[in-house]
Write an enzyme that holds these catalytic residues in place. Structure first.
Site, PDB file in Angstrom:
ATOM      1  N   HIS A  43      33.936  42.467  44.260  1.00  0.00           N
ATOM      2  CA  HIS A  43      35.285  43.015  44.467  1.00  0.00           C
ATOM      3  C   HIS A  43      35.410  44.253  43.584  1.00  0.00           C
ATOM      4  O   HIS A  43      35.858  44.180  42.447  1.00  0.00           O
ATOM      5  CB  HIS A  43      36.342  41.976  44.086  1.00  0.00           C
ATOM      6  CG  HIS A  43      37.738  42.380  44.415  1.00  0.00           C
ATOM      7  ND1 HIS A  43      38.705  41.477  44.775  1.00  0.00           N
ATOM      8  CD2 HIS A  43      38.350  43.589  44.432  1.00  0.00           C
ATOM      9  CE1 HIS A  43      39.845  42.105  45.001  1.00  0.00           C
ATOM     10  NE2 HIS A  43      39.653  43.394  44.792  1.00  0.00           N
ATOM     11  N   GLU A  74      34.971  42.490  48.845  1.00  0.00           N
ATOM     12  CA  GLU A  74      36.407  42.262  48.826  1.00  0.00           C
ATOM     13  C   GLU A  74      37.122  43.500  48.307  1.00  0.00           C
ATOM     14  O   GLU A  74      36.560  44.262  47.511  1.00  0.00           O
ATOM     15  CB  GLU A  74      36.766  41.092  47.900  1.00  0.00           C
ATOM     16  CG  GLU A  74      36.177  39.760  48.282  1.00  0.00           C
ATOM     17  CD  GLU A  74      36.578  38.670  47.305  1.00  0.00           C
ATOM     18  OE1 GLU A  74      36.376  37.486  47.627  1.00  0.00           O
ATOM     19  OE2 GLU A  74      37.096  39.013  46.213  1.00  0.00           O
ATOM     20  N   HIS A 196      39.074  31.082  45.445  1.00  0.00           N
ATOM     21  CA  HIS A 196      39.900  31.346  44.263  1.00  0.00           C
ATOM     22  C   HIS A 196      40.105  30.048  43.486  1.00  0.00           C
ATOM     23  O   HIS A 196      40.828  29.160  43.911  1.00  0.00           O
ATOM     24  CB  HIS A 196      41.248  31.985  44.573  1.00  0.00           C
ATOM     25  CG  HIS A 196      41.740  32.860  43.436  1.00  0.00           C
ATOM     26  ND1 HIS A 196      42.222  32.347  42.263  1.00  0.00           N
ATOM     27  CD2 HIS A 196      41.772  34.211  43.298  1.00  0.00           C
ATOM     28  CE1 HIS A 196      42.549  33.339  41.448  1.00  0.00           C
ATOM     29  NE2 HIS A 196      42.280  34.484  42.051  1.00  0.00           N
TER      30      HIS A 196
END
Length: 245
Positions: A43, A74, A196
């Site tokens: 990310h 991401e 997550h």
């Protein structure tokens, strides 16, 4: 079976702390793949405090050497992000609605409010043969217009589940089961990812409760576990859970 994608952002954070290439995240990613991980996730944020945009091409080159391994990027779909990702052409891009200074991803897309924007962005990636996943809350209310956006997958934001798991796991999973059932019935062509704060304690129950998860992306907890078990043993522990289904 659910694919395990290792998010290496925190390895990159440690590397960046000293201004040197230690740890080498290409080498770390290579070991993750050799130890059985199904893919690598990064990310790259605007301030590049974790993975850097310059890491994307070397990571793509590494992952492309392995059969059936995937690269997932991401991020918030700014113009710069879109350009960089299309240039690299990962297997998957996961779009998150993070503001630039966000510490970590903390909520999913409202597909009603962002319909026009997301429809356009999703089409840009799909035109370049990149599978698209949208980061979503465990709430049906936020999924209006999902069919018009035409994403390939959605990723369930699992913070609430993980946060409440130790208090009452059957209650913690309820909204996720509801959303997954809704998606399966109304949009059977849209596949489901999750991520997550999933960890060795709560992952098994989550995957047994929702049996159509295609991929889990796990970073922070997995990296913390490596301090105790080592990287190879940690990945094996996660694979024992994700691949047993």
């Amino acid at each position: 079976m659910t694919a395990l994608s290792v998010n290496i952002n925190k390895f990159a954070l440690v590397r960046n702390a000293r201004g040197a290439n230690m740890p080498d995240i290409i080498n770390i990613s290579k070991k993750c793949l050799q130890y059985g991980a199904d893919g690598i996730t990064v990310h790259p944020r605007p301030d590049e405090r974790h993975a850097k945009f310059s890491d994307l091409e070397p990571l793509k080159n590494l992952i492309s050497k392995y059969r059936n391994k995937e690269f997932n990027i991401e991020g918030y779909p700014s113009d710069n992000f879109i350009k960089k990702v299309i240039n690299v052409k990962p297997n998957q891009v996961t779009l998150v609605p993070d503001p630039p200074g966000a510490l970590t991803s903390s909520f999913g897309w409202d597909c009603e409010k962002n319909k026009t924007f997301l429809t356009d962005v999703v089409q840009k990636f799909q035109t370049n043969n990149i599978r698209v996943s949208l980061f979503i809350n465990p709430s049906i209310k936020t999924l209006e217009n999902l069919d018009k956006i035409s994403t390939n997958r959605v990723e369930l934001y699992t913070y609430d589940y993980a946060h409440n798991y130790s208090k009452n796991k059957s209650e913690a999973i309820k909204s996720y089961i509801k959303v997954s059932s809704y998606l399966k019935n109304k949009f059977p062509h849209i596949e489901l990812n999750a991520g997550h704060d999933l960890n060795l304690e709560n992952l098994d129950y989550f995957l047994k409760s929702i049996d159509n998860i295609k991929e889990v992306s796990i970073g922070h907890a997995l990296i913390c576990d490596t301090f105790e078990f080592g990287l190879e043993n940690t990945i094996k522990k996660y694979l024992e859970i994700s691949s047993r289904l």
